[in-house]
Design a protein around this motif. Structure first.
Motif, PDB file in Angstrom:
ATOM      1  N   SER A 136      -3.460   6.121  -3.894  1.00 61.73           N
ATOM      2  CA  SER A 136      -4.825   5.747  -3.534  1.00 61.73           C
ATOM      3  C   SER A 136      -5.819   6.031  -4.654  1.00 61.73           C
ATOM      4  O   SER A 136      -6.962   5.595  -4.591  1.00 61.73           O
ATOM      5  CB  SER A 136      -5.261   6.495  -2.269  1.00 61.73           C
ATOM      6  OG  SER A 136      -5.211   7.896  -2.482  1.00 61.73           O
ATOM      7  N   TYR A 163      -5.329  -0.413  -4.613  1.00 58.59           N
ATOM      8  CA  TYR A 163      -5.143   0.133  -3.259  1.00 58.59           C
ATOM      9  C   TYR A 163      -6.332  -0.219  -2.385  1.00 58.59           C
ATOM     10  O   TYR A 163      -6.172  -0.578  -1.208  1.00 58.59           O
ATOM     11  CB  TYR A 163      -4.973   1.647  -3.347  1.00 58.59           C
ATOM     12  CG  TYR A 163      -4.602   2.306  -2.039  1.00 58.59           C
ATOM     13  CD1 TYR A 163      -3.269   2.503  -1.698  1.00 58.59           C
ATOM     14  CD2 TYR A 163      -5.580   2.724  -1.137  1.00 58.59           C
ATOM     15  CE1 TYR A 163      -2.914   3.098  -0.505  1.00 58.59           C
ATOM     16  CE2 TYR A 163      -5.233   3.318   0.071  1.00 58.59           C
ATOM     17  CZ  TYR A 163      -3.899   3.512   0.375  1.00 58.59           C
ATOM     18  OH  TYR A 163      -3.562   4.094   1.566  1.00 58.59           O
ATOM     19  N   GLN A 164      -7.547  -0.127  -2.952  1.00 57.65           N
ATOM     20  CA  GLN A 164      -8.747  -0.462  -2.178  1.00 57.65           C
ATOM     21  C   GLN A 164      -8.741  -1.929  -1.747  1.00 57.65           C
ATOM     22  O   GLN A 164      -9.081  -2.254  -0.610  1.00 57.65           O
ATOM     23  CB  GLN A 164     -10.004  -0.169  -3.009  1.00 57.65           C
ATOM     24  CG  GLN A 164     -10.328   1.312  -3.147  1.00 57.65           C
ATOM     25  CD  GLN A 164     -11.615   1.525  -3.912  1.00 57.65           C
ATOM     26  OE1 GLN A 164     -11.844   0.941  -4.967  1.00 57.65           O
ATOM     27  NE2 GLN A 164     -12.491   2.336  -3.369  1.00 57.65           N
ATOM     28  N   MET A 224       0.825  -1.211   0.000  1.00 61.95           N
ATOM     29  CA  MET A 224       0.000   0.000   0.000  1.00 61.95           C
ATOM     30  C   MET A 224       0.860   1.262   0.000  1.00 61.95           C
ATOM     31  O   MET A 224       0.517   2.260  -0.633  1.00 61.95           O
ATOM     32  CB  MET A 224      -0.924   0.003   1.221  1.00 61.95           C
ATOM     33  CG  MET A 224      -2.027  -1.033   1.167  1.00 61.95           C
ATOM     34  SD  MET A 224      -3.019  -1.067   2.686  1.00 61.95           S
ATOM     35  CE  MET A 224      -3.750   0.575   2.651  1.00 61.95           C
ATOM     36  N   SER A 227      -6.333  -2.418   0.972  1.00 66.59           N
ATOM     37  CA  SER A 227      -6.888  -1.889   2.213  1.00 66.59           C
ATOM     38  C   SER A 227      -7.877  -2.876   2.828  1.00 66.59           C
ATOM     39  O   SER A 227      -7.906  -3.065   4.055  1.00 66.59           O
ATOM     40  CB  SER A 227      -7.580  -0.545   1.937  1.00 66.59           C
ATOM     41  OG  SER A 227      -8.142  -0.014   3.113  1.00 66.59           O
TER      42      SER A 227
END
Length: 383
Positions: free
Chosen positions: A211, A286-287, A206, A290
């Motif tokens: 993002s 990125y999501q 990450m 996460s």
């Protein structure tokens, strides 16, 4: 004008058709608990992303760098991306990846290499968590195996020295219950350690990502290039007229040739298309990372809670253990150590096997439906 058009450098555009995402992602099962996460969970999550988002993800410099290295192209990632465009097909999960180049064969080679690099990158991303788990487990297993062998040897030596084979029914029951609690604690401890290692790996990925990504690009013909071609056609017309009146050494003919050469060189340095508008959207990679990090954090917290509860239950058996005969206590302690060491090693071995399966069966959420071929290249400008 026709003469001028013939003198403009030709470009050949070939296309690869890609299928982005998975249609069955909404029906994919979700695995809970402390087991290894569902294989390719990242693929199942990313299937809901739009084709426009995948189109933006395909046009990344690291992918272009892979293609340049593979085909030994004399260009830069930024320049190569200027010759690449990805167009979603409306109301479908299909994408057309287009490459414009000076020859149809090279255009097809680059298009196919670009699409394959994109497929591989998505597969590598899915495989990353399994690789991180394998790295952690491969370091832990040798120590666990050594401990298991040491405790098993101690148990055998105790039985041989004391002629102690088993305990009474009551003692067996107590030892069995404690062994069951210890096994659960050991499995949870291994799972927590694995989740911590995976969380560290995901956090590192990450940190290296943005993002957001450019989710959609509006591409149009380069107006500068179009204007230069118009000027070139005018100069070519004037040059033809001047050559009919004057010799090749006449200043007017020389000046027009210089203008023609300068315009031709400038046209060659211009990209055929430019991005007129860019839309920014959340980066799906990125999501998903996460979401992975949240899952691992939840696993760690859940494991800690269960370990605390089981430890309290085990503590309640202490008065019963103290009331057992001394030799039985010693035997139970050694036997317990041997079982716990075996539990830890077996848990690590099972997770290692699961991680290997995850690594070898990882699939990409991008599929090449139709590769590019030189015979289907579109030539520009068209006579």
């Amino acid at each position: 004008y026709v003469f001028g058009t013939r003198s403009v450098p030709k470009t050949y555009t070939t296309s690869v058709r890609l299928l982005a995402g998975r249609s069955d992602s909404s029906e994919a099962p979700v695995e809970n608990g402390t087991a290894l996460p569902v294989l390719n969970a990242l693929v199942l999550q990313s299937g809901v992303q739009s084709a426009e988002t995948f189109a933006a993800l395909a046009q990344q410099r690291d992918i272009a760098a892979r293609v340049i290295a593979q085909l030994n192209l004399p260009t830069t990632p930024k320049a190569l991306l200027g010759s690449v465009s990805v167009q979603p097909i409306a109301n479908t999960a299909l994408l057309n990846l287009n490459v414009s180049w000076s020859s149809p064969e090279r255009s097809a080679d680059i298009a196919n290499a670009f699409s394959n690099a994109f497929v591989d990158q998505e597969r590598d991303f899915v495989r990353a968590q399994a690789v991180a788990a394998i790295d952690y487990l491969s370091k832990e297993m040798p120590s666990a195996a050594a401990t298991m062998h040491q405790t098993a040897t101690r148990l055998a030596q105790f039985q041989s020295a004391h002629g102690y084979i088993d305990a009474t029914a009551h003692e067996q029951d107590v030892v069995a219950r404690m062994a069951s609690l210890d096994q659960q604690v050991d499995q949870l401890t291994v799972d927590r350690s694995e989740a911590q290692a995976l969380l560290k790996s995901v956090s590192g990925q990450m940190a290296a990502l943005s993002s957001t990504v450019d989710s959609a690009k509006q591409v149009e013909q380069n107006p500068v290039s179009s204007d230069l071609r118009t000027k070139l056609a005018d100069v070519e017309t004037q040059l033809v007229a001047a050559q009919q009146k004057y010799t090749a050494a006449h200043p007017a003919v020389i000046a027009l040739r210089q203008q023609r050469d300068a315009l031709t060189a400038e046209i060659a340095s211009q990209p055929s298309a430019v991005v007129s508008e860019t839309t920014v959207a959340p980066n799906p990679l990125y999501q998903n990372l996460s979401q992975q990090a949240s899952t691992y954090s939840a696993r760690i917290q859940g494991d800690d809670s269960k370990i605390h509860e089981l430890t309290a239950q085990r503590r309640a058996y202490r008065p019963t253990v103290k009331a057992m005969p001394q030799q039985a206590i010693a035997f139970a302690a050694i036997q317990e150590d041997a079982k716990r060491a075996a539990n830890v090693y077996n848990a690590l071995a099972q997770k290692y096997s699961d991680a290997l399966v995850a690594k070898t069966t990882a699939i990409s959420d991008i599929i090449v439906v139709q590769p590019a071929t030189a015979d289907t290249a579109v030539k520009r400008p068209s006579l």
